[in-house]
Scaffold this motif. Structure first.
Motif, PDB file in Angstrom:
ATOM      1  N   SER A   1      50.315  40.706  34.572  1.00  0.00           N
ATOM      2  CA  SER A   1      48.839  40.826  33.935  1.00  0.00           C
ATOM      3  C   SER A   1      48.248  39.322  34.503  1.00  0.00           C
ATOM      4  N   TRP A   2      48.848  38.396  34.501  1.00  0.00           N
ATOM      5  CA  TRP A   2      47.997  37.034  34.807  1.00  0.00           C
ATOM      6  C   TRP A   2      47.600  37.175  36.262  1.00  0.00           C
ATOM      7  N   VAL A   3      48.218  37.900  37.243  1.00  0.00           N
ATOM      8  CA  VAL A   3      47.714  37.974  38.398  1.00  0.00           C
ATOM      9  C   VAL A   3      46.683  39.054  38.526  1.00  0.00           C
ATOM     10  N   VAL A   4      46.861  40.103  37.659  1.00  0.00           N
ATOM     11  CA  VAL A   4      45.944  41.246  37.643  1.00  0.00           C
ATOM     12  C   VAL A   4      44.697  40.948  37.142  1.00  0.00           C
ATOM     13  N   SER A   5      44.605  40.229  35.901  1.00  0.00           N
ATOM     14  CA  SER A   5      43.658  39.944  35.194  1.00  0.00           C
ATOM     15  C   SER A   5      42.523  39.439  36.045  1.00  0.00           C
ATOM     16  N   PRO A   6      42.813  38.421  36.700  1.00  0.00           N
ATOM     17  CA  PRO A   6      41.646  37.691  37.410  1.00  0.00           C
ATOM     18  C   PRO A   6      40.916  38.383  38.573  1.00  0.00           C
ATOM     19  N   LEU A   7      41.684  39.341  39.041  1.00  0.00           N
ATOM     20  CA  LEU A   7      41.449  40.336  40.188  1.00  0.00           C
ATOM     21  C   LEU A   7      40.585  41.420  39.435  1.00  0.00           C
ATOM     22  N   LEU A   8      41.062  41.825  38.370  1.00  0.00           N
ATOM     23  CA  LEU A   8      40.269  42.995  37.865  1.00  0.00           C
ATOM     24  C   LEU A   8      38.766  42.473  37.375  1.00  0.00           C
ATOM     25  N   ALA A   9      38.820  41.278  36.748  1.00  0.00           N
ATOM     26  CA  ALA A   9      37.783  40.690  36.188  1.00  0.00           C
ATOM     27  C   ALA A   9      36.674  40.393  37.325  1.00  0.00           C
ATOM     28  N   GLY A  10      37.218  39.953  38.515  1.00  0.00           N
ATOM     29  CA  GLY A  10      36.469  39.698  39.567  1.00  0.00           C
ATOM     30  C   GLY A  10      35.789  40.887  40.126  1.00  0.00           C
ATOM     31  N   THR A  11      36.460  42.338  40.187  1.00  0.00           N
ATOM     32  CA  THR A  11      36.019  43.366  40.818  1.00  0.00           C
ATOM     33  C   THR A  11      34.896  43.851  39.748  1.00  0.00           C
ATOM     34  N   ILE A  12      35.258  43.666  38.388  1.00  0.00           N
ATOM     35  CA  ILE A  12      34.146  44.296  37.663  1.00  0.00           C
ATOM     36  C   ILE A  12      32.815  43.436  37.763  1.00  0.00           C
ATOM     37  N   SER A  13      32.902  41.982  37.855  1.00  0.00           N
ATOM     38  CA  SER A  13      31.894  41.140  37.867  1.00  0.00           C
ATOM     39  C   SER A  13      31.034  41.415  39.237  1.00  0.00           C
ATOM     40  N   TYR A  14      31.905  41.468  40.085  1.00  0.00           N
ATOM     41  CA  TYR A  14      31.229  41.731  41.707  1.00  0.00           C
ATOM     42  C   TYR A  14      30.451  43.242  41.637  1.00  0.00           C
ATOM     43  N   ALA A  15      30.987  44.124  40.785  1.00  0.00           N
ATOM     44  CA  ALA A  15      30.198  45.534  40.647  1.00  0.00           C
ATOM     45  C   ALA A  15      29.005  45.442  39.747  1.00  0.00           C
ATOM     46  N   LEU A  16      29.098  44.622  38.692  1.00  0.00           N
ATOM     47  CA  LEU A  16      27.725  44.298  37.814  1.00  0.00           C
ATOM     48  C   LEU A  16      26.989  43.440  38.763  1.00  0.00           C
ATOM     49  N   PHE A  17      27.272  42.636  39.463  1.00  0.00           N
ATOM     50  CA  PHE A  17      26.226  41.618  40.163  1.00  0.00           C
ATOM     51  C   PHE A  17      25.581  42.511  41.068  1.00  0.00           C
ATOM     52  N   LEU A  18      26.440  43.469  41.618  1.00  0.00           N
ATOM     53  CA  LEU A  18      25.703  44.273  42.872  1.00  0.00           C
ATOM     54  C   LEU A  18      24.713  45.428  42.062  1.00  0.00           C
ATOM     55  N   SER A  19      25.150  45.822  40.788  1.00  0.00           N
ATOM     56  CA  SER A  19      24.264  46.668  40.158  1.00  0.00           C
ATOM     57  C   SER A  19      22.909  46.050  39.668  1.00  0.00           C
TER      58      SER A  19
END
Lengths: 225, 426
Positions: free
Chosen positions: B148-166
């Protein structure tokens, strides 16, 4: 507290510094107008004063360039390509360098501009400075580009600015041909060494406009990444 | 058994002190990262950030901190192997707290990037593997946590990326960004309110003893309408705050300055979400071990696998965080805020919301993750969307290093303290 991994994440954005740099380079180039005025008026005191101002501004631009470069380590993740950015800075820097070269050689040799080519020459220098001004306009869009994530309708605005930049540079090219032709007409009656250096000055002014155009053109590459 | 009976009170008091020290450290350092984004972007002053942090850290800890606490308390090591030696569990948990606290102190004095979560997990694994036996460690759970330590930054990055694009699509790249910001920003506020309400309803009310049933079939469906109402209320409040911001047309230098002012209001909400998320995940690092100690001592020396988490433990942890924040954290926050001014509100909110969402989800699954590393991942996500001037990727390398160094360091200290306590008390 030396810093946290979070605050260390943020590097210095190159956008503001690169805008400041081209602004300095252009301020330097702008001085060519009063300088040529002084030369045409045979006012070498004024020319000396303007030259020292040019030299000073060129220095400032140099410092800004070095500062910018040293703040661009390889490990930086930027919205634009690092090597394109570095090329862009050196093109911008050329604007200031060439200005200093032109003013330096004209002052050093106390060069006179023959009456027959004076108007064309003046116009020629003016369009070179205008080209540089247009490059500043384009580069000044960079902060808005960043705000928008280098996407969307702002790209049309930038493309229009760059089209105008290309048009000005082309105009400058045409004038270069004209001024060379005019000089060729009268070169037989002038001291050969003076003529040689006049051609040199004409070449450098053209390069100045080229550099401005090329800096703006790099902007398009930065956007396209 | 006699050790517990004889020294029970002293051990419990020591445990409280260690846990408070640990919570203080979390409040002093970690919270500053979570809230510094809002301070740096100019959305909040340090004082306002502290106030929001105090309220929402505490809410997060109390309402949604239970799952991760339970993981730290009994998910990483299997207490069934030592039911006949409850004192070992008490010593081990005390050692883990002290080890993580000591390591954090050393690391932050030297400016090393470490995470409280990694320190405490390393310490727990260390004492369990060496002090009890290698089999006492629930390696499956530890594996899931590390993943989860590896997954959590990746997931957060994906969500932020999508939020910024929106945001680009809906607001920034439009004819009238100011008008569109007023229209769409409440949508993000709704999401903030909805998410926090949902997590609180699903996980948090256990502690407060409130139960709800609208006969919708499942707990999830029961919570849905309430969370939606909360979201709407938050969006209305936000919309009212937005409506008070007037467009300043005299600012021709940057036509986005006005739009950023609107996003700055959104950042007040995402900062609250971030504080809530942080409280829900990180309070466990301090109170998880304390909960284990309290449970053993409270039951007079038995290791009960089904004991409830006493609310006072969560409150103590929340209070420790708040004190840390108020005594030292504000200084760190001001420093961070000064350093990250490049992160404007339209990006900062995307990073905060991406990170907060990830952390809150991790909390509901009982996964202890690093809020700071998640936030780093979220910011990089916005960076990938070409939204940030310059990000230093060396930090990513440092984070990997800190994983490699912190786990054994926490473990080493824990083993040392474990045998020390054992020597003193038995």
């Amino acid at each position: 507290m030396v810093g946290t991994p979070f605050s260390n994440l943020f590097g210095q954005s190159p956008i503001k510094p690169i805008q400041q740099h081209i602004d300095l380079a252009h301020q330097c180039a702008m001085q060519l107008i009063p300088f040529i005025d002084a030369v045409l008026a045979d006012d070498w005191d004024k020319a000396t004063r303007v030259h020292s101002l040019i030299s000073d501004l060129e220095h400032q631009a140099d410092d800004a360039k070095i500062n910018l470069r040293s703040n661009l380590p390889n490990s930086l993740m930027m919205p634009v390509d690092r090597s394109d950015l570095l090329v862009m800075v050196s093109r911008q820097d050329n604007i200031a360098n060439l200005t200093k070269d032109v003013a330096g050689i004209m002052l050093g040799r106390k060069m006179e501009i023959p009456k027959a080519i004076a108007t064309t020459m003046y116009e020629y220098v003016e369009t070179a400075v205008e080209t540089s001004a247009q490059a500043v306009k384009a580069v000044n869009e960079m902060d808005e580009l960043l705000e928008l994530g280098f996407k969307g309708r702002i790209l049309d605005v930038v493309n229009q600015l760059i089209q105008e930049l290309n048009r000005l540079e082309h105009e400058n090219d045409e004038l270069q041909i004209k001024v060379r032709a005019a000089l060729f007409e009268i070169e037989r009656d002038l001291p050969p060494v003076d003529v040689m250096f006049l051609y040199k000055v004409i070449e450098w002014v053209g390069e100045l406009a080229d550099s401005a155009q090329s800096a703006g053109g790099k902007l398009q590459l930065l956007i396209a990444r | 058994m006699e050790i517990i009976a004889e020294h029970g009170h002293i051990l419990l008091i020591l445990g409280c002190i260690f846990a408070f020290f640990m919570a203080w450290g979390i409040g002093a350092n970690d919270v500053a990262n979570a809230m510094g984004t809002s301070v740096g972007s100019g959305a909040l002053t340090v004082k306002q950030a502290i106030l929001i942090a105090i309220v929402f850290e505490f809410c997060g800890a109390y309402l949604a901190g239970g799952e991760v606490t339970s993981t730290i308390r009994k998910g990483i090591l299997d207490p069934s192997l030592i039911t006949d030696q409850p004192d070992l569990l008490v010593f081990g948990m005390m050692a883990a707290l002290l080890a993580a606290g000591t390591w954090l102190l050393i690391a932050s004095m030297n400016g090393w990037p470490v995470s409280t979560t990694h320190s405490i997990v390393g310490a727990l694994v260390g004492f369990a593997a060496v002090g009890i036996s290698v089999d006492a460690v629930n390696w499956g759970k530890v594996g899931a946590i590390v993943a989860s330590w590896v997954v959590s930054p990746l997931l957060a990055g994906t969500i932020s990326y999508a939020l910024f694009l929106s945001v680009q699509k809906l607001v920034l790249d439009t004819d009238d960004p100011f008008k569109n910001a007023k229209r769409y920003v409440p949508l993000y506020m709704f999401f903030v309110g909805f998410m926090i309400a949902m997590v609180t309803l699903l996980k948090g009310l256990k502690n407060t003893g409130i139960d709800m049933d609208f006969g919708m079939g499942s707990k999830f469906l029961n919570c849905l309408p309430i969370a939606a109402v909360v979201g709407i209320v938050v969006a209305l409040l936000g919309g009212w705050m937005l409506s008070r911001v007037k467009e300043d047309l005299s600012n021709t230098q940057n036509r986005f300055a006005n739009v950023e002012n609107l996003f700055a209001i959104l950042m007040i909400f995402t900062a609250a979400a971030m504080a809530f998320a942080h409280g829900s995940n990180d309070v466990a690092n301090a109170v998880g071990p304390l909960a284990a100690i309290a449970s053993v001592i409270g039951s007079g020396g038995t290791i009960a696998s089904k004991s409830v988490l006493p609310a006072w433990v969560l409150i103590l942890g929340g209070a420790g965080i708040v004190v840390g924040l108020a005594t030292y954290g504000f200084r760190v926050m001001a420093t961070i805020g000064k350093k990250i001014t490049e992160l404007t509100p339209s990006r900062g909110f995307a990073a905060e919301l991406g990170a907060a969402t990830t952390v809150v989800f991790a909390s509901t699954w009982g996964l202890p993750i690093s809020t700071t590393h998640t936030l780093v991942g979220a910011v990089l996500g916005v960076g990938l969307a070409r939204g940030i001037g310059a990000l230093n990727l060396k930090v990513v390398g440092n984070i990997f290093m800190s994983w490699i160094v912190t786990l054994p360091a926490g473990a080493g200290f824990a083993i040392l303290f474990f045998f020390l306590f054992k020597g003193i008390f038995s």
